[in-house]
Motif scaffolding. Structure first.
Motif, PDB file in Angstrom:
ATOM      1  N   PHE A 182       2.768   6.596  12.356  1.00 52.30           N
ATOM      2  CA  PHE A 182       1.737   5.547  12.159  1.00 52.30           C
ATOM      3  C   PHE A 182       2.252   3.771  12.163  1.00 52.30           C
ATOM      4  CE2 PHE A 182       2.829   6.481   7.952  1.00 52.30           C
ATOM      5  CZ  PHE A 182       2.839   5.465   7.219  1.00 52.30           C
ATOM      6  N   GLU A 205      -2.883   0.715   7.578  1.00 56.62           N
ATOM      7  CA  GLU A 205      -2.087   2.157   7.099  1.00 56.62           C
ATOM      8  C   GLU A 205      -2.931   2.979   6.443  1.00 56.62           C
ATOM      9  OE1 GLU A 205       2.037  -0.611   6.325  1.00 56.62           O
ATOM     10  OE2 GLU A 205       0.622  -0.176   4.629  1.00 56.62           O
ATOM     11  N   LEU A 206      -3.845   2.347   5.683  1.00 56.45           N
ATOM     12  CA  LEU A 206      -4.768   3.123   4.867  1.00 56.45           C
ATOM     13  C   LEU A 206      -5.898   4.175   5.940  1.00 56.45           C
ATOM     14  CD1 LEU A 206      -6.822   3.950   2.288  1.00 56.45           C
ATOM     15  CD2 LEU A 206      -8.244   2.154   3.121  1.00 56.45           C
ATOM     16  N   VAL A 207      -6.208   3.593   7.232  1.00 60.53           N
ATOM     17  CA  VAL A 207      -6.859   4.315   8.074  1.00 60.53           C
ATOM     18  C   VAL A 207      -5.904   5.509   8.525  1.00 60.53           C
ATOM     19  CG1 VAL A 207      -7.896   4.527  10.271  1.00 60.53           C
ATOM     20  CG2 VAL A 207      -8.224   2.321   8.625  1.00 60.53           C
ATOM     21  N   GLU A 236     -15.288  -3.249  -5.330  1.00 58.39           N
ATOM     22  CA  GLU A 236     -15.583  -3.286  -3.830  1.00 58.39           C
ATOM     23  C   GLU A 236     -16.678  -2.511  -3.542  1.00 58.39           C
ATOM     24  OE1 GLU A 236     -13.439  -4.642  -1.455  1.00 58.39           O
ATOM     25  OE2 GLU A 236     -14.851  -3.510   0.137  1.00 58.39           O
ATOM     26  N   PRO A 277     -14.370  -4.800   6.668  1.00 59.62           N
ATOM     27  CA  PRO A 277     -12.952  -4.169   6.207  1.00 59.62           C
ATOM     28  C   PRO A 277     -12.996  -4.442   4.455  1.00 59.62           C
ATOM     29  CG  PRO A 277     -12.688  -6.364   7.377  1.00 59.62           C
ATOM     30  CD  PRO A 277     -14.159  -6.143   7.198  1.00 59.62           C
ATOM     31  N   PRO A 278     -11.766  -3.569   4.103  1.00 57.73           N
ATOM     32  CA  PRO A 278     -11.720  -3.704   2.691  1.00 57.73           C
ATOM     33  C   PRO A 278     -11.356  -5.087   2.268  1.00 57.73           C
ATOM     34  CG  PRO A 278     -10.375  -1.779   3.479  1.00 57.73           C
ATOM     35  CD  PRO A 278     -10.970  -2.557   4.714  1.00 57.73           C
ATOM     36  N   TYR A 318       0.900  -1.163  -0.320  1.00 61.47           N
ATOM     37  CA  TYR A 318      -0.142  -0.104  -0.087  1.00 61.47           C
ATOM     38  C   TYR A 318       0.815   1.268  -0.094  1.00 61.47           C
ATOM     39  CZ  TYR A 318      -3.098   3.679   1.819  1.00 61.47           C
ATOM     40  OH  TYR A 318      -3.722   4.740   1.907  1.00 61.47           O
ATOM     41  N   LEU A 319       1.671   1.317   0.981  1.00 60.77           N
ATOM     42  CA  LEU A 319       2.798   2.684   0.928  1.00 60.77           C
ATOM     43  C   LEU A 319       3.426   2.750  -0.269  1.00 60.77           C
ATOM     44  CD1 LEU A 319       3.624   2.314   4.916  1.00 60.77           C
ATOM     45  CD2 LEU A 319       1.906   3.644   3.912  1.00 60.77           C
ATOM     46  N   GLN A 325      -2.580  -5.360   7.588  1.00 64.00           N
ATOM     47  CA  GLN A 325      -1.692  -4.108   7.604  1.00 64.00           C
ATOM     48  C   GLN A 325      -2.075  -2.897   6.995  1.00 64.00           C
ATOM     49  OE1 GLN A 325       2.492  -5.305   7.715  1.00 64.00           O
ATOM     50  NE2 GLN A 325       2.884  -3.034   7.081  1.00 64.00           N
ATOM     51  N   GLU A 326      -2.425  -3.293   5.472  1.00 59.77           N
ATOM     52  CA  GLU A 326      -2.573  -2.227   4.546  1.00 59.77           C
ATOM     53  C   GLU A 326      -3.756  -1.525   5.165  1.00 59.77           C
ATOM     54  OE1 GLU A 326      -0.529  -4.538   0.796  1.00 59.77           O
ATOM     55  OE2 GLU A 326      -2.602  -4.615   1.210  1.00 59.77           O
ATOM     56  N   THR A 327      -4.777  -2.224   5.547  1.00 64.10           N
ATOM     57  CA  THR A 327      -6.089  -1.536   5.971  1.00 64.10           C
ATOM     58  C   THR A 327      -5.825  -0.501   7.236  1.00 64.10           C
ATOM     59  OG1 THR A 327      -7.345  -3.499   5.474  1.00 64.10           O
ATOM     60  CG2 THR A 327      -8.567  -2.130   7.000  1.00 64.10           C
ATOM     61  N   GLU A 365      -6.889  -3.057  -5.380  1.00 57.91           N
ATOM     62  CA  GLU A 365      -8.195  -3.645  -5.576  1.00 57.91           C
ATOM     63  C   GLU A 365      -8.389  -4.202  -7.067  1.00 57.91           C
ATOM     64  OE1 GLU A 365     -10.774  -0.823  -4.219  1.00 57.91           O
ATOM     65  OE2 GLU A 365     -10.685  -1.324  -2.236  1.00 57.91           O
ATOM     66  N   ARG A 374      -5.344  -7.168  -7.202  1.00 57.74           N
ATOM     67  CA  ARG A 374      -5.824  -8.497  -6.590  1.00 57.74           C
ATOM     68  C   ARG A 374      -7.380  -9.048  -6.957  1.00 57.74           C
ATOM     69  NH1 ARG A 374      -3.286  -6.330  -0.707  1.00 57.74           N
ATOM     70  NH2 ARG A 374      -1.272  -6.205  -1.444  1.00 57.74           N
ATOM     71  N   ALA A 414     -14.656  12.344  11.139  1.00 53.47           N
ATOM     72  CA  ALA A 414     -13.234  12.485  11.328  1.00 53.47           C
ATOM     73  C   ALA A 414     -12.605  12.673  12.593  1.00 53.47           C
ATOM     74  CB  ALA A 414     -12.805  14.109  10.679  1.00 53.47           C
ATOM     75  N   LYS A 420      -3.427   8.371  -1.238  1.00 52.27           N
ATOM     76  CA  LYS A 420      -3.962   7.330  -0.251  1.00 52.27           C
ATOM     77  C   LYS A 420      -5.135   6.624  -0.789  1.00 52.27           C
ATOM     78  CE  LYS A 420      -6.304  10.835   2.377  1.00 52.27           C
ATOM     79  NZ  LYS A 420      -5.702  12.150   2.080  1.00 52.27           N
ATOM     80  N   LEU A 448      -7.566  -5.559   0.697  1.00 49.96           N
ATOM     81  CA  LEU A 448      -6.430  -4.989   1.371  1.00 49.96           C
ATOM     82  C   LEU A 448      -6.086  -5.927   2.493  1.00 49.96           C
ATOM     83  CD1 LEU A 448      -6.574  -2.577  -0.027  1.00 49.96           C
ATOM     84  CD2 LEU A 448      -6.387  -1.286   1.854  1.00 49.96           C
ATOM     85  N   GLN A 471      -3.494   6.848   6.998  1.00 48.46           N
ATOM     86  CA  GLN A 471      -3.238   8.099   5.850  1.00 48.46           C
ATOM     87  C   GLN A 471      -4.453   8.888   5.641  1.00 48.46           C
ATOM     88  OE1 GLN A 471      -0.456   8.656   4.155  1.00 48.46           O
ATOM     89  NE2 GLN A 471       0.520   7.031   5.534  1.00 48.46           N
ATOM     90  N   ILE A 472      -5.549   8.229   5.950  1.00 42.17           N
ATOM     91  CA  ILE A 472      -6.849   8.991   5.650  1.00 42.17           C
ATOM     92  C   ILE A 472      -7.006  10.010   6.943  1.00 42.17           C
ATOM     93  CG2 ILE A 472      -9.230   8.841   5.759  1.00 42.17           C
ATOM     94  CD1 ILE A 472      -9.219   6.245   4.330  1.00 42.17           C
ATOM     95  N   ARG A 473      -6.751   9.472   7.994  1.00 44.45           N
ATOM     96  CA  ARG A 473      -6.844  10.362   9.442  1.00 44.45           C
ATOM     97  C   ARG A 473      -5.653  11.053   9.700  1.00 44.45           C
ATOM     98  NH1 ARG A 473     -11.406   9.287  11.940  1.00 44.45           N
ATOM     99  NH2 ARG A 473     -12.675   7.960  11.491  1.00 44.45           N
ATOM    100  N   PHE A 516     -16.875  -0.137   4.250  1.00 45.19           N
ATOM    101  CA  PHE A 516     -15.659   0.574   5.450  1.00 45.19           C
ATOM    102  C   PHE A 516     -15.737   1.876   5.525  1.00 45.19           C
ATOM    103  CE2 PHE A 516     -11.195   1.081   6.507  1.00 45.19           C
ATOM    104  CZ  PHE A 516     -11.169   0.254   7.622  1.00 45.19           C
ATOM    105  N   GLN A 559     -15.234   6.331   8.045  1.00 45.86           N
ATOM    106  CA  GLN A 559     -13.897   7.111   7.751  1.00 45.86           C
ATOM    107  C   GLN A 559     -14.163   8.360   7.268  1.00 45.86           C
ATOM    108  OE1 GLN A 559     -11.247   5.750   9.212  1.00 45.86           O
ATOM    109  NE2 GLN A 559     -12.040   3.681   9.246  1.00 45.86           N
ATOM    110  N   PRO A 560     -13.470   9.196   7.598  1.00 45.42           N
ATOM    111  CA  PRO A 560     -13.707  10.760   6.903  1.00 45.42           C
ATOM    112  C   PRO A 560     -13.441  10.663   5.538  1.00 45.42           C
ATOM    113  CG  PRO A 560     -11.726  10.598   8.171  1.00 45.42           C
ATOM    114  CD  PRO A 560     -12.189   9.522   8.414  1.00 45.42           C
ATOM    115  N   SER A 606      -9.195  -0.377  13.568  1.00 47.09           N
ATOM    116  CA  SER A 606      -9.535   0.843  12.784  1.00 47.09           C
ATOM    117  C   SER A 606     -10.306   1.973  13.201  1.00 47.09           C
ATOM    118  CB  SER A 606     -10.310   0.482  11.440  1.00 47.09           C
ATOM    119  OG  SER A 606      -9.668  -0.698  10.561  1.00 47.09           O
TER     120      SER A 606
END
Lengths: 485, 239
Positions: B111, B100-102, A337, B89-90, A252-253, B96-98, A275, A278, B78, A267, B93, B104-106, A341, A345-346, B147
């Motif tokens: 992190f 990391e995504l959270v 997808e 969850p996604p 991801y990163l 770990q990636e999930t 997605e 995979r 937020a 991000k 992903l 990054q979003i927040r 989820f 999240q914001p 998350s």
């Protein structure tokens, strides 16, 4: 007593209708067949599609080819089955998931699902189209039997497309490599029809053979071929979803860095890219974009060289269709997808739409440029490459803007709403048709074609900017879940 | 006027067609409270939490969370941590990636350490590179909890958070949440698992058929020698 199978089948039909209704609304869903009817009747009356100066086989060829591809895009059920069994439908629960709970085989449910889809889409879209076109036939004095035959061959063609797609998607759920090989073989077989001209179109699309010869064996052959494809799909389909094997090194990163050009969107773009990769959607997605472009080239080649239609299809003409075909690619991107989820999240719908747009352009722009360049070189129209590229790139941007503005993350579903479809058609067909006309004018010795193109391109650019700016306002308050609003 | 309560729900009603999901619901959650919304299945708990987080709009009434009107869902999301009823969850992903995504979003600082910490907390180390699609229900629920907690929000909105967890993790999370509240955090817990609510909630609202039938401090609602289950049955079945 009502049989269990019949009950399940009628419940599936109700489910399909309610799914449409839950998102588009009852009126929008109900009006959709009426709109198809009006469109086709209008087309039949205004163009006298069944009695013009071109031979009757031309509209029959075009309509049946389109119906075959329509069936093909409806029929990709192999993936749907797997998604349902793997709980990839988010908060959406469908009858297809019953094998997880009850002693009913997934194979049987898939068979019912296929028949349900066939019945639903025949009644919902094909029937109103055939009746609408029928009015045009009546106008030309062709009679009711002609309409009945047209209805029958249209339906069989649609089912043939569905069956082939069902088989390919079932194979795809088992082996990507085999699917690619089969896809390549199919493209090669189509190339035998056009441009190689070794086979006749009716030798592949059997209902056309009936139109040419009146021999009922072509219809029986279509039914047999569909049955074989359907049965093969059912027995190829993976009845048991395999045990977990999805272990991946963290990417991801790393991907975020690769997409850093998209700024703060990276991000989400990184997530979307993972997605695509995979889910195994990349290859069929690209095939779904390139395939129709090859078909359009093949069909125009047949019309121009095979049937001798006195029209000059030039590079600009093909450039115009690229943007239009991109709708399907964007639609793929929205089907990977459910994103439930992100409700927690914001992140707004508009953020995800924009991230998908970034990926969409990353995927389609290289193909767009290559396609226009290749056609320009093959047709020896190097002077038209720049205007064709400008038109195709702006059309790609414009159609993507219209699609995202009108349908957000639910392109497949919302385009089955009367209001959305009429808006989409109005907004996209007008510049496309104007562009096609302009492409015919570039060889008339005046600048009329170029001026028209310049006006169309400017208009598309301005409207794209307006729609993209309004994207956030339009979608900000919506949530990702399909059913809960 | 800005509400001082962490959550202020006033006269909220919501219908789905002919179904009255919520009827004139009002309550406040104060800072540092562990507030429970208790009710049987279909009582309206999930609808309420969706209105509080701005995922659906009420037909009437208003809901203000951390001073933000529920109309502005993104701003609320937020600032809070949410665990929904259904774990989702996604798909593609990894664990770990999930996380990391959270992060990054927040915009979570430092992190990588936090991802490690929460992965260890939930003993997800062996599954950290597994796609969320291929996790068990319990593991998926752990990803949802991580998350919601990883950005250390001031308010947690939890909808049946214990439902897929084994007793060991139910206890671990319960203890974590009690410590979180004692450190100044606020929690709204929607549940029908009364044993857990009894152990953690200071104040509760009992909801049934879309109406609040009783609310207040848990000790005051419960009669002497009455368990929470007795209280629940007495108040819910009298309707």
């Amino acid at each position: 007593m009502v049989s269990y199978d019949w009950l399940l089948f009628t419940m599936m039909l109700k489910e399909e209708w309610r799914l449409h209704k839950s998102f588009i609304g009852g009126i929008g869903s109900g009006l959709f067949p009426s709109m198809i009817f009006l469109f086709s009747a209008g087309a039949a009356f205004t163009t006298q599609i069944f009695k013009t100066n071109i031979s009757q086989s031309t509209p029959i060829l075009i309509l049946h080819s389109l119906l075959f591809f329509y069936g093909f895009f409806v029929g990709g059920l192999g993936q749907v089955g797997e998604e349902a069994m793997r709980r990839r439908l988010g908060q959406l629960n469908v009858l297809l998931q019953l094998p997880r709970l009850l002693p009913v085989s997934l194979r049987k449910m898939m068979a019912m699902f296929f028949i349900k889809d066939a019945v639903y889409y025949i009644l919902y879209t094909l029937a109103p189209m055939v009746v609408g076109l029928g009015l045009g036939m009546y106008n030309t004095g062709l009679g009711i039997s002609y309409l009945a035959i047209f209805g029958l061959t249209s339906t069989l063609t649609f089912i043939l497309g569905m069956s082939l797609s069902f088989l390919l998607s079932s194979i795809y759920s088992k082996s990507l490599k085999l699917t690619i090989v089969l896809g390549a073989i199919l493209v090669a077989i189509m190339a035998l029809v056009s441009p190689l001209n070794i086979l006749k179109a009716s030798q592949l699309l059997l209902p056309l053979g009936f139109w040419e010869t009146g021999n009922i064996l072509f219809l029986i052959g279509t039914i047999a071929a569909s049955a074989v494809l359907f049965t093969a799909a059912l027995y190829t389909f993976q009845e048991k979803v395999t045990t977990p094997s999805g272990i991946y090194p963290p990417n991801y990163l790393q991907n975020m860095k690769a997409f850093s050009f998209s700024g703060s969107l990276s991000k989400l773009v990184s997530k979307e890219w993972l997605e695509i990769r995979r889910s195994g959607a990349l290859v069929p997605m690209l095939f779904g974009f390139i395939g129709p472009l090859i078909v359009i080239y093949g069909m125009t080649w047949v019309l121009q060289n095979g049937l001798g239609i006195p029209l000059k299809f030039n590079t600009i003409f093909y450039g115009g269709f690229i943007g239009f075909m991109g709708v399907m690619t964007y639609s793929w991107l929205t089907n990977l997808e459910p994103n439930d989820f992100l409700n927690f999240q914001p992140v707004g719908i508009h953020d995800v739409i924009t991230a998908k747009l970034v990926l969409y352009f990353v995927l389609v722009l290289p193909i767009t440029v290559t396609y226009v360049l290749l056609i320009g070189i093959v047709t020896n129209e190097l002077n038209l490459i720049i205007p064709a590229l400008t038109f195709s790139l702006l059309n790609t941007l414009y159609v993507a803007s219209v699609t995202t503005y009108l349908t957000g993350l639910w392109t497949n579903t919302m385009l089955f709403g009367a209001k959305t479809l009429s808006q989409f058609t109005g907004l996209t067909l007008l510049p496309l048709i104007s562009g096609v006309l302009a492409s015919f004018w570039v060889y008339d010795g005046t600048m009329k074609g170029y001026y028209t193109l310049a006006i169309i391109c400017t208009g598309m650019l301005l409207l794209s900017i307006i729609m993209l700016r309004k994207l956030e306002k339009k979608w900000r308050t919506r949530i990702f879940s399909f059913t809960v609003q | 006027m800005i509400s001082l309560s962490t959550i202020s729900v006033k006269n909220v009603s919501k219908n789905f067609g002919s179904v009255k999901a919520l009827q004139d619901v009002s309550f406040n959650v104060e800072p540092g409270d562990f507030y429970g919304i208790l009710g049987p299945n279909g009582a309206g708990k999930t609808t309420l939490i969706r209105i509080i987080t701005g995922q659906i709009k009420p037909d009437s009434g208003e809901s203000i969370t951390l001073g933000i009107d529920s109309e502005d869902s993104l701003k609320i999301r937020a600032k809070v941590g949410i665990v929904p009823e259904a774990e989702s969850p996604p798909t593609f992903l990894t664990v770990q990636e999930t996380l990391e995504l959270v992060c990054q979003i927040r915009g979570v600082q430092d992190f990588l350490k936090k991802v490690d910490w929460w992965t260890e907390f939930f003993e997800l180390g062996e599954s950290r590179n597994t796609l969320c699609r291929d996790l068990s229900k319990g593991q998926r629920q752990k990803v949802m909890l991580a998350s919601a907690l990883i950005h250390e929000p001031k308010l947690l909105l939890l909808d049946e958070p214990f439902i897929n967890l084994d007793p060991i993790y139910q206890r671990k999370i319960r203890e974590y949440l009690l410590e979180y509240v004692s450190n100044g955090g606020t929690t709204l817990l929607c549940t029908h698992i009364l044993e857990i609510a009894e152990k953690v909630c200071k104040n509760i609202a009992l909801i049934n058929k879309g109406r609040i039938v009783a609310q207040g401090p848990l000790n005051e609602l419960r009669k002497p020698e009455e368990t929470l289950e007795d209280t629940f049955m007495r108040l819910v079945t009298r309707m």
